[in-house]
Design an enzyme around this catalytic site. Structure first.
Site, short mmCIF file in Angstrom:
data_model
loop_
_atom_site.label_atom_id
_atom_site.label_comp_id
_atom_site.label_asym_id
_atom_site.label_seq_id
_atom_site.Cartn_x
_atom_site.Cartn_y
_atom_site.Cartn_z
N SER A 70 0.93 -1.33 -0.21
CA SER A 70 -0.03 -0.04 0.49
C SER A 70 0.45 1.23 -0.18
O SER A 70 2.03 1.17 0.66
CB SER A 70 -1.32 -0.11 1.01
N1 SAH Z 1 -0.75 -5.07 3.92
C1 SAH Z 1 -0.39 -5.56 2.87
C2 SAH Z 1 -1.28 -5.18 1.49
C3 SAH Z 1 -1.04 -5.90 0.13
S1 SAH Z 1 -2.59 -6.39 -1.04
C4 SAH Z 1 1.43 -4.40 2.33
O1 SAH Z 1 1.45 -4.18 3.34
O2 SAH Z 1 1.68 -5.74 2.05
C5 SAH Z 1 -3.72 -7.30 -0.14
C6 SAH Z 1 -3.26 -8.35 0.48
O3 SAH Z 1 -4.62 -8.99 0.98
C7 SAH Z 1 -2.99 -9.31 -1.20
O4 SAH Z 1 -1.50 -9.08 -0.64
C8 SAH Z 1 -3.91 -10.13 -1.52
O5 SAH Z 1 -3.55 -11.39 -1.43
C9 SAH Z 1 -5.13 -10.53 0.13
N2 SAH Z 1 -6.20 -10.27 0.35
C10 SAH Z 1 -7.37 -10.11 -0.75
N3 SAH Z 1 -8.34 -11.29 -0.67
C11 SAH Z 1 -8.29 -11.72 0.62
C12 SAH Z 1 -8.34 -12.81 1.31
N4 SAH Z 1 -9.72 -13.18 1.61
N5 SAH Z 1 -8.08 -13.34 3.49
C13 SAH Z 1 -6.75 -13.19 2.87
N6 SAH Z 1 -5.86 -12.52 2.57
C14 SAH Z 1 -6.68 -11.53 1.24
#
Ligand code: SAH
Length: 224
Positions: A70
């Protein structure tokens, strides 16, 4: 164990990190603790080394598998909203570990953090990096966050870092009464909004809208 360049040099140095912190403070982040901790977390280690020179720009960056780390301002804003609580933040859940960057920021501010990720290679990489960086209060899990993380529920707060089309009720159920959840909600990239959900009683919650955001979709299962 590989040697991590935690301090960084040039475009990944402390000076570059400080400039990013000044920028997000200028954009309106007021919580000094959030700014302090974000000044310490080596964001360049949470992205591919080919992107390290861009890691202190205030932008989201790809982390593979169609996912993104993010934007730093949004990480700061969500963390600030989560921390703006009268209750202690001892037991926290993050849904969407991704690179592990947001988890590292939270790990420096709360007592215990559970974090769930559904993509196995991302989970493995983040778990390994967070351990190498010395975090012992962050507990990564490979799981579908549609169901939160029941074993250590209920939580003082939940942060969701992918956007569902609606607030998942299963997550509200894992909040303590008085607990808060920060979550981007919306149908597509143009309509997502950051929401603060507070569980005010067993069966009631309030929702407040904050800024418009752009997150990858939260993949929701309809059946367990
Ligand atoms: N907080 C992260 C942002 C990653 S983007 C950072 O600091 O890098 C969002 C993430 O949510 C992705 O890796 C995606 O695979 C995950 N995601 C999406 N739907 C999900 C779900 N139902 N359960 C677990 N993870 C999920």
């Amino acid at each position: 164990m590989r040697k991590l360049d935690v301090k960084g040099i040039g475009m990944t140095s402390q000076r570059t990190r400080n400039r990013l912190i000044e920028k997000i403070e200028h954009l309106g982040i007021k919580n000094k603790e959030v700014l302090r901790v974000m000044g310490l977390v080596p964001r360049h280690l949470f992205v591919d080394s080919a992107l390290a020179s861009r890691s202190y720009e205030n932008t989201a960056l790809p982390i593979g598998y169609g996912q993104t780390i993010s934007q730093p301002y949004i990480v700061a804003r969500m963390t600030e909203l989560l921390l703006d609580s009268d209750n202690p933040l001892d037991n926290i859940l993050e849904v969407g570990t991704g690179s592990g960057y947001q988890a590292a920021v939270l790990g420096g501010l709360v007592k215990n953090l559970q974090t769930v990720e559904r993509i196995l290679p991302l989970y493995r990489k983040a778990r390994c990096l967070l351990y190498e960086l010395g975090y012992r209060n962050i507990y990564p899990h490979h799981a579908d966050g549609t169901w939160g993380w029941q074993k250590t529920a209920p939580y003082d707060a939940i942060m969701v870092t992918a956007a569902p089309t609606e607030i998942p009720n299963s997550l509200i159920q894992q909040l303590k009464i008085g607990g808060r959840m920060i979550i981007p909600v919306g149908k597509n990239n143009r309509e997502q909004v950051l929401q603060l959900v507070i569980r005010v009683s067993e069966n009631e919650h309030t929702v407040e809208n904050y800024e418009a955001v752009v997150f990858v979709p939260f993949l929701q299962q309809t059946h367990k």
